[in-house]
Design a protein around this motif. Structure first.
Motif, PDB file in Angstrom:
ATOM      1  N   ILE A  43      12.986  -7.987   8.076  1.00 17.62           N
ATOM      2  CA  ILE A  43      12.849  -8.725   6.816  1.00 17.62           C
ATOM      3  C   ILE A  43      14.030  -9.664   6.631  1.00 17.62           C
ATOM      4  O   ILE A  43      15.185  -9.253   6.700  1.00 17.62           O
ATOM      5  N   GLU A  44      13.727 -10.918   6.386  1.00 20.90           N
ATOM      6  CA  GLU A  44      14.731 -11.941   6.061  1.00 20.90           C
ATOM      7  C   GLU A  44      14.923 -11.993   4.541  1.00 20.90           C
ATOM      8  O   GLU A  44      16.048 -12.059   4.057  1.00 20.90           O
ATOM      9  N   ALA A  45      13.808 -11.969   3.801  1.00 18.28           N
ATOM     10  CA  ALA A  45      13.862 -12.004   2.332  1.00 18.28           C
ATOM     11  C   ALA A  45      12.582 -11.390   1.782  1.00 18.28           C
ATOM     12  O   ALA A  45      11.525 -11.485   2.394  1.00 18.28           O
ATOM     13  N   TYR A  46      12.724 -10.757   0.608  1.00 15.04           N
ATOM     14  CA  TYR A  46      11.573 -10.163  -0.058  1.00 15.04           C
ATOM     15  C   TYR A  46      11.699 -10.431  -1.547  1.00 15.04           C
ATOM     16  O   TYR A  46      12.737 -10.174  -2.148  1.00 15.04           O
ATOM     17  N   ASP A  47      10.629 -10.970  -2.149  1.00 14.47           N
ATOM     18  CA  ASP A  47      10.584 -11.250  -3.583  1.00 14.47           C
ATOM     19  C   ASP A  47       9.427 -10.454  -4.188  1.00 14.47           C
ATOM     20  O   ASP A  47       8.279 -10.902  -4.171  1.00 14.47           O
ATOM     21  N   PRO A  48       9.729  -9.261  -4.729  1.00 11.48           N
ATOM     22  CA  PRO A  48       8.645  -8.424  -5.258  1.00 11.48           C
ATOM     23  C   PRO A  48       7.948  -9.035  -6.474  1.00 11.48           C
ATOM     24  O   PRO A  48       6.760  -8.799  -6.676  1.00 11.48           O
ATOM     25  N   ARG A  92      11.662   8.892   4.817  1.00 19.09           N
ATOM     26  CA  ARG A  92      12.674   9.767   4.207  1.00 19.09           C
ATOM     27  C   ARG A  92      14.002   9.026   4.024  1.00 19.09           C
ATOM     28  O   ARG A  92      14.698   9.213   3.036  1.00 19.09           O
ATOM     29  N   GLU A  93      14.336   8.153   4.987  1.00 17.93           N
ATOM     30  CA  GLU A  93      15.586   7.385   4.925  1.00 17.93           C
ATOM     31  C   GLU A  93      15.554   6.348   3.807  1.00 17.93           C
ATOM     32  O   GLU A  93      16.509   6.218   3.044  1.00 17.93           O
ATOM     33  N   LEU A  94      14.456   5.606   3.685  1.00 27.33           N
ATOM     34  CA  LEU A  94      14.396   4.464   2.770  1.00 27.33           C
ATOM     35  C   LEU A  94      13.798   4.773   1.403  1.00 27.33           C
ATOM     36  O   LEU A  94      13.914   3.962   0.493  1.00 27.33           O
ATOM     37  N   CYS A  95      13.151   5.928   1.252  1.00 23.73           N
ATOM     38  CA  CYS A  95      12.404   6.226   0.031  1.00 23.73           C
ATOM     39  C   CYS A  95      12.768   7.595  -0.530  1.00 23.73           C
ATOM     40  O   CYS A  95      11.999   8.553  -0.406  1.00 23.73           O
ATOM     41  N   PRO A  96      13.930   7.706  -1.157  1.00 27.95           N
ATOM     42  CA  PRO A  96      14.310   9.008  -1.712  1.00 27.95           C
ATOM     43  C   PRO A  96      13.403   9.402  -2.878  1.00 27.95           C
ATOM     44  O   PRO A  96      12.913   8.550  -3.614  1.00 27.95           O
ATOM     45  N   HIS A 134       0.863  -1.188   0.000  1.00 24.75           N
ATOM     46  CA  HIS A 134       0.000   0.000   0.000  1.00 24.75           C
ATOM     47  C   HIS A 134       0.896   1.233   0.000  1.00 24.75           C
ATOM     48  O   HIS A 134       0.664   2.182   0.743  1.00 24.75           O
ATOM     49  N   THR A 135       1.942   1.173  -0.819  1.00 24.66           N
ATOM     50  CA  THR A 135       2.923   2.236  -0.900  1.00 24.66           C
ATOM     51  C   THR A 135       3.459   2.317  -2.320  1.00 24.66           C
ATOM     52  O   THR A 135       3.385   1.343  -3.075  1.00 24.66           O
ATOM     53  N   ASP A 136       4.012   3.462  -2.655  1.00 25.08           N
ATOM     54  CA  ASP A 136       4.655   3.649  -3.950  1.00 25.08           C
ATOM     55  C   ASP A 136       6.139   3.298  -3.888  1.00 25.08           C
ATOM     56  O   ASP A 136       6.847   3.505  -4.862  1.00 25.08           O
ATOM     57  N   PHE A 137       6.617   2.790  -2.762  1.00 21.18           N
ATOM     58  CA  PHE A 137       8.043   2.572  -2.561  1.00 21.18           C
ATOM     59  C   PHE A 137       8.370   1.121  -2.189  1.00 21.18           C
ATOM     60  O   PHE A 137       8.784   0.836  -1.059  1.00 21.18           O
ATOM     61  N   PRO A 138       8.247   0.187  -3.122  1.00 20.99           N
ATOM     62  CA  PRO A 138       8.580  -1.200  -2.795  1.00 20.99           C
ATOM     63  C   PRO A 138      10.061  -1.398  -2.492  1.00 20.99           C
ATOM     64  O   PRO A 138      10.437  -2.369  -1.831  1.00 20.99           O
ATOM     65  N   GLU A 139      10.911  -0.464  -2.932  1.00 19.05           N
ATOM     66  CA  GLU A 139      12.351  -0.590  -2.703  1.00 19.05           C
ATOM     67  C   GLU A 139      12.730  -0.507  -1.229  1.00 19.05           C
ATOM     68  O   GLU A 139      13.841  -0.871  -0.849  1.00 19.05           O
TER      69      GLU A 139
END
Length: 175
Positions: free
Chosen positions: A48-53, A85-89, A26-31
Motif C-alpha cells: 500500500i502506497e496510500a489509503y483514504d478510507p 492477529r498482527e494488524l487487527c487487535p 469485506h472485513t471489519d478491520f479497515p485499520e
C-alpha cells in the motif's frame, strides 16, 4: 476446516490520474490498510502506497499511473491468521471469524453441530451450522442458520472451540 487465507477486500476501477483505485472492504478491520503494509492478492503481493478510507480509495506501490493501476482492477485481497492477529487487535470478548469457524455448538450438553462458515446479512452475522449426525438421524435438517447475537449465543470458549447457545434447537427444528 482451517483455511490458508481469507478474502478481505476487492480492488475496483481506477479513479483520477495518480493510480488511485476504488477499494471495497469485506472485513471489519479497515485499520489494517496502512501505507507500507504488504498484502497478498490474486495478482501477487501488493504494498500500500496510500489509503483514504473516507473516499474508499487505495494506491499501491509500482501502480501509480492509471494505466498500471488498471492491471489491478477486480484483484482480490487476502489475509491469513498471523497477519490478521498482527494488524487487527481485538477487544476483550471479541473473536476472529477463523476462531469460530469449525467450533462445536452446544445447547446445554447436547451437541447441535459444527460451525461451517459465517455469513453476514445486512448488519447481522449468522453461523451456518452443519447439524450433528445424531440430529440428522432424527430427520432434522442437514444445516441451519443461527444469528450470532446475545439472544442465542451465550458464550464462546476459544480454547475448547465450544459455543454455548440457547434456543438454537428451536431454530434447527423450525428450519
Amino acid at each position: 476446516m482451517k483455511r490458508e487465507r481469507f478474502f478481505i477486500a476487492q480492488v475496483g476501477k481506477t479513479v483520477g490520474l495518480r493510480g488511485d483505485l476504488k477499494f471495497h472492504l469485506h472485513t471489519d478491520f479497515p485499520e489494517q490498510f496502512k501505507a507500507g503494509v504488504t498484502l497478498e492478492s490474486s495478482r501477487g503481493p501488493l504494498t500500500i502506497e496510500a489509503y483514504d478510507p473516507r473516499r474508499g480509495l487505495i494506491r499501491f506501490r509500482g501502480y501509480e499511473t492509471p494505466e498500471k493501476a488498471r492491471q489491478l482492477t477486480n484483484a482480490k485481497i487476502y489475509s491469513d491468521e498471523a497477519k490478521t492477529r498482527e494488524l487487527c487487535p481485538l477487544e476483550e470478548g471479541e473473536h476472529y471469524w477463523f476462531e469460530i469457524e469449525g467450533a462445536s455448538l452446544y445447547e446445554g450438553e447436547e451437541l447441535l453441530g459444527t460451525v461451517r462458515e459465517i455469513q453476514r446479512m445486512l448488519d447481522t452475522d449468522y453461523l451456518l451450522i452443519e447439524s450433528a449426525d445424531s440430529l440428522k438421524k432424527e430427520g432434522l435438517p442437514e444445516s441451519f442458520l443461527l444469528p450470532y447475537i446475545p439472544r442465542y449465543i451465550l458464550s464462546f470458549d476459544p480454547e475448547t472451540r465450544r459455543i454455548q447457545a440457547r434456543d438454537a434447537r428451536d431454530i434447527l427444528e423450525a428450519s
